[in-house]
Design a protein around this motif. Structure first.
Motif, PDB file in Angstrom:
ATOM      1  N   LEU A   1       0.857  -1.183   0.000  1.00 21.82           N
ATOM      2  CA  LEU A   1       0.000   0.000   0.000  1.00 21.82           C
ATOM      3  C   LEU A   1       0.894   1.235   0.000  1.00 21.82           C
ATOM      4  CD1 LEU A   1      -2.778   1.364   0.227  1.00 21.82           C
ATOM      5  CD2 LEU A   1      -2.529   1.209   2.723  1.00 21.82           C
ATOM      6  N   ALA A   2       0.655   2.122  -0.948  1.00 14.26           N
ATOM      7  CA  ALA A   2       1.368   3.401  -0.999  1.00 14.26           C
ATOM      8  C   ALA A   2       0.349   4.520  -0.803  1.00 14.26           C
ATOM      9  CB  ALA A   2       2.081   3.562  -2.340  1.00 14.26           C
ATOM     10  N   ASP A   3       0.579   5.348   0.190  1.00 18.52           N
ATOM     11  CA  ASP A   3      -0.319   6.468   0.457  1.00 18.52           C
ATOM     12  C   ASP A   3       0.478   7.528   1.218  1.00 18.52           C
ATOM     13  OD1 ASP A   3      -3.587   6.935   0.577  1.00 18.52           O
ATOM     14  OD2 ASP A   3      -2.489   8.032   2.127  1.00 18.52           O
ATOM     15  N   PRO A   4       0.353   8.794   0.849  1.00 14.25           N
ATOM     16  CA  PRO A   4       1.127   9.843   1.532  1.00 14.25           C
ATOM     17  C   PRO A   4       0.910   9.880   3.040  1.00 14.25           C
ATOM     18  CG  PRO A   4       0.149  10.708  -0.483  1.00 14.25           C
ATOM     19  CD  PRO A   4      -0.431   9.337  -0.278  1.00 14.25           C
ATOM     20  N   THR A   5      -0.272   9.467   3.494  1.00 13.61           N
ATOM     21  CA  THR A   5      -0.538   9.509   4.931  1.00 13.61           C
ATOM     22  C   THR A   5       0.276   8.484   5.713  1.00 13.61           C
ATOM     23  OG1 THR A   5      -2.413   7.973   4.766  1.00 13.61           O
ATOM     24  CG2 THR A   5      -2.899  10.313   4.517  1.00 13.61           C
ATOM     25  N   LEU A   6       0.880   7.521   5.013  1.00 13.58           N
ATOM     26  CA  LEU A   6       1.691   6.504   5.689  1.00 13.58           C
ATOM     27  C   LEU A   6       3.087   7.005   6.057  1.00 13.58           C
ATOM     28  CD1 LEU A   6       0.802   3.320   3.598  1.00 13.58           C
ATOM     29  CD2 LEU A   6       0.106   3.822   5.937  1.00 13.58           C
ATOM     30  N   LEU A   7       3.480   8.154   5.571  1.00 17.20           N
ATOM     31  CA  LEU A   7       4.778   8.701   5.941  1.00 17.20           C
ATOM     32  C   LEU A   7       4.857   8.874   7.456  1.00 17.20           C
ATOM     33  CD1 LEU A   7       5.445  11.486   3.301  1.00 17.20           C
ATOM     34  CD2 LEU A   7       7.033   9.662   3.899  1.00 17.20           C
ATOM     35  N   PRO A   8       5.899   8.383   8.091  1.00 15.58           N
ATOM     36  CA  PRO A   8       6.060   8.642   9.524  1.00 15.58           C
ATOM     37  C   PRO A   8       6.083  10.141   9.802  1.00 15.58           C
ATOM     38  CG  PRO A   8       7.584   6.943   8.809  1.00 15.58           C
ATOM     39  CD  PRO A   8       6.970   7.517   7.561  1.00 15.58           C
ATOM     40  N   HIS A   9       5.595  10.506  10.964  1.00 18.10           N
ATOM     41  CA  HIS A   9       5.675  11.921  11.346  1.00 18.10           C
ATOM     42  C   HIS A   9       7.126  12.329  11.525  1.00 18.10           C
ATOM     43  CE1 HIS A   9       4.160  15.665  13.227  1.00 18.10           C
ATOM     44  NE2 HIS A   9       5.286  15.584  13.920  1.00 18.10           N
ATOM     45  N   ALA A  10       7.903  11.417  12.147  1.00 14.42           N
ATOM     46  CA  ALA A  10       9.319  11.700  12.379  1.00 14.42           C
ATOM     47  C   ALA A  10      10.140  10.437  12.148  1.00 14.42           C
ATOM     48  CB  ALA A  10       9.541  12.223  13.797  1.00 14.42           C
ATOM     49  N   ALA A  11      11.364  10.622  11.688  1.00  8.25           N
ATOM     50  CA  ALA A  11      12.319   9.526  11.530  1.00  8.25           C
ATOM     51  C   ALA A  11      13.547   9.837  12.357  1.00  8.25           C
ATOM     52  CB  ALA A  11      12.708   9.357  10.058  1.00  8.25           C
ATOM     53  N   ILE A  12      14.008   8.848  13.121  1.00  9.26           N
ATOM     54  CA  ILE A  12      15.236   8.989  13.888  1.00  9.26           C
ATOM     55  C   ILE A  12      16.212   7.936  13.379  1.00  9.26           C
ATOM     56  CG2 ILE A  12      16.296   8.818  16.176  1.00  9.26           C
ATOM     57  CD1 ILE A  12      13.692   9.812  17.366  1.00  9.26           C
TER      58      ILE A  12
END
Length: 397
Positions: A163-174
């Motif tokens: 599934l590809a959807d812009p809303t799946l982007l993590p809020h933050a990446a560490i």
């Protein structure tokens, strides 16, 4: 006039020691965290460390640490039930791509009705913003911390659902390279080749754009220089640092430019025969690039020049062949097996190949390849990859 769109997490924190920032990041987003991880991270102490970082910032932490090497609908259902029961309002994922992908799906289904399969089939669309997610990768490979994709295996149908959807982007990446130091050589190899494949396919993709080209090219150079070092000496901190950065760049590149034929063919192998994703990518990569070469000679040549500066004087045709030979050499150095040597029964593989080819084409990824294959050509590529000899001369599909 043509225009492009780039999607990235709202915040990226990277560098050695950045893991300590996870509590502060989570405090901005919620009060009760679901920590999604796996037994290996629990064993090496990263789960306990994350719990301490979160609790130090006043968050309540609930932990689900049962994700396997391939994320399934079973992991998703268990983690989702725990998140709902505990009424968590932020998710933290610590681990490889499996943990991060599971967390993305949980975040989505916490605020949207239905099953993940319905979103994959487009029977449902994302209506509500998912729970905020902080992604903390512990391998230098998937790049899932900066992508809008999740891949979950449907265990009943033996299909990897992407599934590809812009809303799946993590809020933050560490992105803390120190977390990858505990990776054994085989995991370093699998995830490193996965990152290289992301960068190569993003660069070759029909959906490539100027920004993704820069990210992909940089990632290819870094991986070519540092993957062997990280594999041979896990405590080589410079190599670990550069690989973590390269993986992030490659993830951003393919998230915005898409992957292509290798990934399309790789997912069914993982779903049916349970080969780790990075390994199945590596098993396929040289054969698929040989098949693709005639439609992408110039770009393949540029990839080779990034990996081996000494071949800059070669013609594009010669450099493209040298690219594939160098990737084969890399696979040999990382001890990548063929599908046969992995232990997959030939008869079972041949029987599964037609369905896997259909599933691969249906995923949409092969449509981004410079040369778009038919089902029959994909079946042939599967047969070539089954017995692929990384020591032999270039094999044209």
């Amino acid at each position: 006039m043509a225009f492009h769109e780039l999607l990235m997490p709202q915040r990226i924190v990277y560098g050695q020691g950045s893991f300590a920032e996870v509590g502060q990041e989570a405090r901005r987003l919620g009060q009760k965290a679901l920590l999604i991880s796996d037994p290996v991270m629990e064993k090496v102490g990263n789960v306990a460390a994350c719990e301490e970082h979160l609790q130090a910032q006043g968050l309540v932490c609930v932990t689900y640490a049962k994700v396997d090497s391939e994320p399934t609908d079973i992991h998703l259902a268990e983690a989702l039930a725990l998140c709902r029961d505990e009424r968590c309002d932020v998710i933290v994922a610590v681990g490889g791509g499996s943990c991060l992908d599971t967390a993305k799906a949980v975040a989505l289904l916490m605020t949207n009705e239905g099953q993940i399969a319905e979103y994959v089939a487009k029977a449902k669309t994302v209506v509500n913003k998912p729970l905020p997610l902080i992604a903390v990768p512990t391998t230098a490979g998937t790049g899932s911390e900066v992508t809008k994709m999740t891949v979950i295996t449907d265990t009943a149908r033996q299909v990897k659902m992407m599934l590809a959807d812009p809303t799946l982007l993590p809020h933050a990446a560490i992105v803390d390279p120190l977390l990858s130091v505990s990776c054994p050589p085989n995991v370093t190899a699998a995830t490193g080749i996965d990152a290289l494949c992301h960068a190569i396919e993003a660069y070759l993709s029909r959906r490539a754009q100027p920004a993704t080209d820069i990210w992909a090219r940089t990632a290819i150079e870094l991986i070519a220089t540092h993957l062997r070092r990280a594999y041979e000496d896990g405590a080589d901190f410079e190599a670990r640092d550069k690989m973590a950065f390269a993986s992030m760049l490659a993830g951003a590149a393919f998230s915005n430019a898409s992957v292509a034929l290798v990934h399309g063919m790789s997912r069914p192998i993982g779903a049916v025969f349970h080969v780790p994703h990075g390994i199945s990518n590596a098993m396929l990569l040289p054969a698929v690039l040989a098949y693709t070469k005639e439609a992408a000679v110039g770009r393949l040549a540029e990839i080779g020049r990034l990996m081996q500066p000494e071949i800059k004087a070669l013609s594009d045709e010669q450099a493209a062949e040298a690219t594939i030979e160098e990737i084969k050499s890399l696979c040999l150095d990382l001890h990548i097996p063929s599908l046969r040597h992995w232990g997959i029964d030939q008869q079972a593989f041949q029987k599964a190949a037609p369905k896997m080819a259909v599933d691969a084409l249906a995923s949409g990824s092969p449509g981004n390849n410079p040369k778009i294959p038919t089902v029959e050509e994909i079946v042939r590529l599967y047969h070539i990859a089954y017995d692929y000899d990384f020591r032999g001369k270039l094999q044209n599909a």
